[in-house]
Design a protein around this motif. Structure first.
Motif, PDB file in Angstrom:
ATOM      1  N   GLY A 185       0.592  -1.308   0.042  1.00  0.00           N
ATOM      2  CA  GLY A 185       0.121  -0.127   0.080  1.00  0.00           C
ATOM      3  C   GLY A 185       0.976   1.151   0.060  1.00  0.00           C
ATOM      4  O   GLY A 185       0.611   2.261  -0.596  1.00  0.00           O
ATOM      5  N   CYS A 186       1.957   1.259   0.662  1.00  0.00           N
ATOM      6  CA  CYS A 186       2.812   2.323   0.464  1.00  0.00           C
ATOM      7  C   CYS A 186       4.274   1.794   0.851  1.00  0.00           C
ATOM      8  O   CYS A 186       4.468   0.661   1.295  1.00  0.00           O
ATOM      9  CB  CYS A 186       2.461   3.379   1.853  1.00  0.00           C
ATOM     10  N   GLU A 187       5.276   2.794   0.773  1.00  0.00           N
ATOM     11  CA  GLU A 187       6.502   2.816   0.968  1.00  0.00           C
ATOM     12  C   GLU A 187       6.625   3.498   2.175  1.00  0.00           C
ATOM     13  O   GLU A 187       6.536   4.617   2.182  1.00  0.00           O
ATOM     14  CB  GLU A 187       7.549   2.630  -0.002  1.00  0.00           C
ATOM     15  N   MET A 215       1.351   5.872  -4.387  1.00  0.00           N
ATOM     16  CA  MET A 215       1.291   6.321  -5.792  1.00  0.00           C
ATOM     17  C   MET A 215       0.079   7.240  -5.928  1.00  0.00           C
ATOM     18  O   MET A 215       0.170   7.911  -6.804  1.00  0.00           O
ATOM     19  CB  MET A 215       0.780   5.146  -6.574  1.00  0.00           C
ATOM     20  N   SER A 216      -0.835   7.581  -4.910  1.00  0.00           N
ATOM     21  CA  SER A 216      -1.744   8.762  -5.119  1.00  0.00           C
ATOM     22  C   SER A 216      -2.191   9.098  -3.876  1.00  0.00           C
ATOM     23  O   SER A 216      -1.745   8.632  -2.762  1.00  0.00           O
ATOM     24  CB  SER A 216      -3.143   7.780  -5.407  1.00  0.00           C
ATOM     25  N   SER A 217      -2.671  10.400  -3.929  1.00  0.00           N
ATOM     26  CA  SER A 217      -3.050  11.197  -2.719  1.00  0.00           C
ATOM     27  C   SER A 217      -3.911  10.182  -1.821  1.00  0.00           C
ATOM     28  O   SER A 217      -3.750  10.325  -0.484  1.00  0.00           O
ATOM     29  CB  SER A 217      -3.717  12.448  -2.858  1.00  0.00           C
ATOM     30  N   LYS A 218      -4.922   9.688  -2.380  1.00  0.00           N
ATOM     31  CA  LYS A 218      -5.875   8.897  -1.880  1.00  0.00           C
ATOM     32  C   LYS A 218      -5.357   7.670  -1.022  1.00  0.00           C
ATOM     33  O   LYS A 218      -5.589   7.617   0.223  1.00  0.00           O
ATOM     34  CB  LYS A 218      -7.111   8.380  -2.994  1.00  0.00           C
ATOM     35  N   GLU A 219      -4.378   6.984  -1.829  1.00  0.00           N
ATOM     36  CA  GLU A 219      -3.875   5.879  -1.140  1.00  0.00           C
ATOM     37  C   GLU A 219      -2.741   6.230   0.252  1.00  0.00           C
ATOM     38  O   GLU A 219      -2.852   5.764   1.264  1.00  0.00           O
ATOM     39  CB  GLU A 219      -3.131   4.996  -2.165  1.00  0.00           C
ATOM     40  N   VAL A 242       3.353  16.365  -0.186  1.00  0.00           N
ATOM     41  CA  VAL A 242       3.968  16.775  -1.421  1.00  0.00           C
ATOM     42  C   VAL A 242       4.336  15.627  -2.611  1.00  0.00           C
ATOM     43  O   VAL A 242       4.365  14.720  -2.245  1.00  0.00           O
ATOM     44  CB  VAL A 242       5.575  17.468  -1.100  1.00  0.00           C
ATOM     45  N   LYS A 243       4.539  16.415  -3.686  1.00  0.00           N
ATOM     46  CA  LYS A 243       4.951  15.389  -4.769  1.00  0.00           C
ATOM     47  C   LYS A 243       6.366  14.693  -4.273  1.00  0.00           C
ATOM     48  O   LYS A 243       7.277  15.327  -3.776  1.00  0.00           O
ATOM     49  CB  LYS A 243       5.347  16.312  -6.131  1.00  0.00           C
ATOM     50  N   ALA A 244       6.787  13.747  -4.793  1.00  0.00           N
ATOM     51  CA  ALA A 244       8.034  13.246  -4.382  1.00  0.00           C
ATOM     52  C   ALA A 244       8.364  12.007  -5.247  1.00  0.00           C
ATOM     53  O   ALA A 244       7.633  11.855  -6.766  1.00  0.00           O
ATOM     54  CB  ALA A 244       7.745  12.481  -3.173  1.00  0.00           C
TER      55      ALA A 244
END
Lengths: 298, 298, 298, 298
Positions: free
Chosen positions: D51-53, D79-83, D157-159
């Motif tokens: 789900g995330c790193e 991968m997304s704001s929502k996730e 933020v974007k990453a």
């Protein structure tokens, strides 16, 4: 003899008679028990310049410790009873008596009694109290955080110091990986410590030196960087050698630790650059204990 | 004065002039650098019985270490230049020279030079090589795992030993929690060590004893269990007292560490059973440095 | 009932049937085995939002591990066989298959077989090899650092989740000290994990909430800061409550862990601000296992 | 290009745009802050199955933490704001809210606000209190050990995710030693995490598989044990390859981490069996960020 591609030399480790004792330290939690134990057994790699060789033998679970708290078991080795007693008093006095929430207990019941709290109790300035439980004497020494509970004596026994083996490898990281594997395996076993930093020594020595004041100097025959300018024991390709020194309560303990350590080092095998296992000795004339590698690994 | 419900005594810590030096140890990885550093600074809680007071000052990142490897910075304090030099040679010789993959460097550039590798180099038995880089001399001593790289000297400076403060609490776990908070805050600061196990001492002492042979004994006025039978300094309810002792390169370093440590201990506050901060002194007659708690926390 | 001044409530912990399995991970050294095991059992405090509850059961000594290397034993618990299998595949695939030098083995021989390497082997893209040793199937999956050796299945058994007890204390540092003592004692025991961070949970919950979307909310009866505005279970002076939750392979394992943990917490006793031991239940209607505190400590 | 005998491939790492956030967790002491942070960032090696790193970015000193207590800084990437929002709520709710003595704060002030305590506050069942300090909103949620203090939002933020490099070596222990050196150097740098266990992944993958259901499978060209039966990228003698994957807040952060890590790995050099540094990419068609090794090391 060959284990997993690693050559086992036909040689022996030469070790010496010593005196040893065990002390158990407990505390409010494991972290603080280890703070005390690590301090008390620090700077204790070699009897010559440190007075004793010491180390943490193992973690002590609450269910097996004398006061039901977590703790650590420490082993101390010295060349004489007198030196052992002196080192013990200093090290327990400076590093366990001082450590918050700690208590100290005998780790060997039999043997010859040597003072643990017997002299330290006087720090209590007359306010210390004695109690006798199950035939053993304890002291309750008032300190700022409450009381320091310490058993009067612990047991001293004959022991063996200087068991050892050498790991010869293609490179430093490989020698170090094999040493780490060996040390992890050996730490499982009771009655032994590996007194050098992290359990490993990389500065093996020979007796004597070209400088008259020095009794020992680098074991040049095992130093890879000077292979070309001295009588070397190292085959081409071997670029790093490390040694593990073991002190144990009995020669059987040392034998068992050597077996476990060599086996673990050899699991990495020739595929990982481990080439050869050897051992350090003085021709067999100085030490009363000889540990034959091939017999141990047979 | 009162911080978060904790009373700050109107008193001072009394500290002494010492000599100090810093040595940097690096290794293949952080684990082995710490094995060496912990061994070299072990059994070094008090100059009286250990010869010096020593500790790991901080982790050394690869980018800031002399050889680009991870490491640890060690501080050593002694009462005289001579004793400091003796302790340094023994401790580096026994615990860093011996440690696999290690190297050792000066941690103070100025000050008075004292031997670091200068004498240890003779272990190389004539095979050691010198090199001069940027005006500094280094020795490459052949050892079994390759070479021990060691700088010839490190710098010795005047320093201050024995800064301290006391934490008085309702119970042991609370005093210990406050000490942990203090130590974590103080460990951020450069130029200081807290030499006792885990940074904390619970066996504060007074000068003298009812036993003539002893120069010091338990500080009974701060021992909660004998409150009823001695002239106590402890109000009812205070059941545990712990002390943090600080050695620093300058009095400003000690002052900063005391401020950070006391502030951190007080974050737990009266709500967590922390009642009072005090300090140890000898009436101001023995030590040349006085650290007034209220001035520091003002 | 009263142990060392600590009141033991006449109540019970209510626990549930679960499915569980054990997996052994080994590596070149203990550090890397734990990197894998900690990652695989991370974010696994509660089945509801994490999918499973998991933890490191204990260190695995080289002499007892399947491949003679150091390792760690992990336990995984879920509400159904299907969910357990899914979590296992993901967690071993993401955190053990990926971890340098690792291998993975069944930790339960009997029970119902569930896939360990059975599906992960396909990562080998057809290059994987099977071998059968002593009737057990293993897969050798080629990876960049060599091979990932993984047993085909591990055993799944019925288990028990949600054993628990509460520690009520005068302050946070005291509750935490008691929890640390409890956790250290419980970590000695096989077949159990304490799945919350560090083994402890401080946000006990009740079923239901004033917000309809929430199925659970803070156990306000045990929250000291709102004692005045809710129906509190807390006597004056109790300012902190912490809970230890236990998952175990059998109810006897949970019982043993509760006994060891409560006993250890009580060694700190009323003198250190530990006031009361209680337990969480749902009136006995939801969970099939009831653990009576007084029976366990009797 | 060649550094200390190590060949640097003329290739690039290919990375992707992600969303990221930072959360600061503090606790009574460092140990408990890390218990919370390790749990919250566990099982988070790869977005696909976790789900995330996520990872611990660094230790947080008391003087720099929002509440003057020790702590840890965590980074989360998705991968997304929502996730990212979903993962954050679950992980903070399960592993920080639950952890004794913890508090949680925004680690990024700017960016787009995403809920930190905004939804978790409802756990307080209406007893939660809001406070506004310096324009930021915090929630005080009553829990059993006192209160959980949590900031309402943190910044997203974007990453960049998927920066990477490969270390090719003669043997496993050498590859692992180089990875350890690299990771220790990279951990000094802000704004990056290395999400795999201990920072290292040994199971590099290629897109696709002979099994249709699988989207990825072992990167056989870099697997030494199947060199003879596949189209290998490995020269004779290379027996182990490991990869370090990096997620960072900006491409400059990834670049800096790659430079530090490769430089540290190369300090071991060819003398220690480190042969070659390469990188993973998909021909440049999938990821918007390309990190040229030779440009970075130039």
């Amino acid at each position: 003899m060959n284990i997993n591609g690693v050559h086992i030399d036909d040689t022996f480790a030469e070790a010496f008679g010593m005196k040893a004792t065990r002390v158990l330290v407990t505390a409010q939690n494991l972290k603080w028990a280890y703070h005390a134990a690590n301090a008390a057994t620090g700077f204790a790699t070699s009897v010559i310049a440190c007075g004793c060789e010491a180390g943490v033998e193992r973690k002590l679970e609450p269910t097996e410790s004398p006061d039901g708290r977590p703790g650590a078991s420490m082993l101390f080795f010295a060349m004489s009873s007198k030196e052992l007693a002196k080192q013990l008093e200093r090290r327990i006095g400076q590093c366990v008596l001082t450590a918050p929430t700690s208590a100290a207990f005998a780790g060997i019941d039999g043997g010859e009694p040597i003072p643990l709290g017997k002299n330290l109790r006087f720090f209590g300035d007359g306010f210390q109290l004695s109690k006798l439980i199950g035939g053993k004497r304890y002291w309750r020494v008032p300190v700022m955080d409450g009381e320091f509970l310490v058993q009067e004596t612990t047991g001293m026994v004959k022991a063996v110091g200087g068991g050892n083996f050498l790991i010869l490898a293609d490179s430093r990281p490989q020698a170090l990986a094999a040493c780490e594997a060996a040390i992890e395996a050996m730490r499982q076993l009771p009655n032994v410590i590996m007194p050098f930093p992290g359990g490993v020594v990389r500065s093996g020595s020979k007796v004597g030196s070209k400088y008259q004041a020095l009794m020992a100097s680098t074991n040049d025959a095992f130093c890879p960087t000077i292979r070309g300018i001295t009588k070397s024991e190292l085959a081409p390709g071997i670029e790093s050698v490390m040694e593990i020194v073991i002190d144990g309560l009995t020669d059987a303990d040392i034998r068992g630790a050597m077996r476990a350590g060599i086996a673990a080092a050899c699991t990495l095998g020739a595929a990982n650059g481990i080439r050869r296992i050897s051992a350090g000795n003085y021709g067999g004339k100085l030490g009363q204990f000889h540990f034959q590698l091939r017999e141990i690994m047979g």
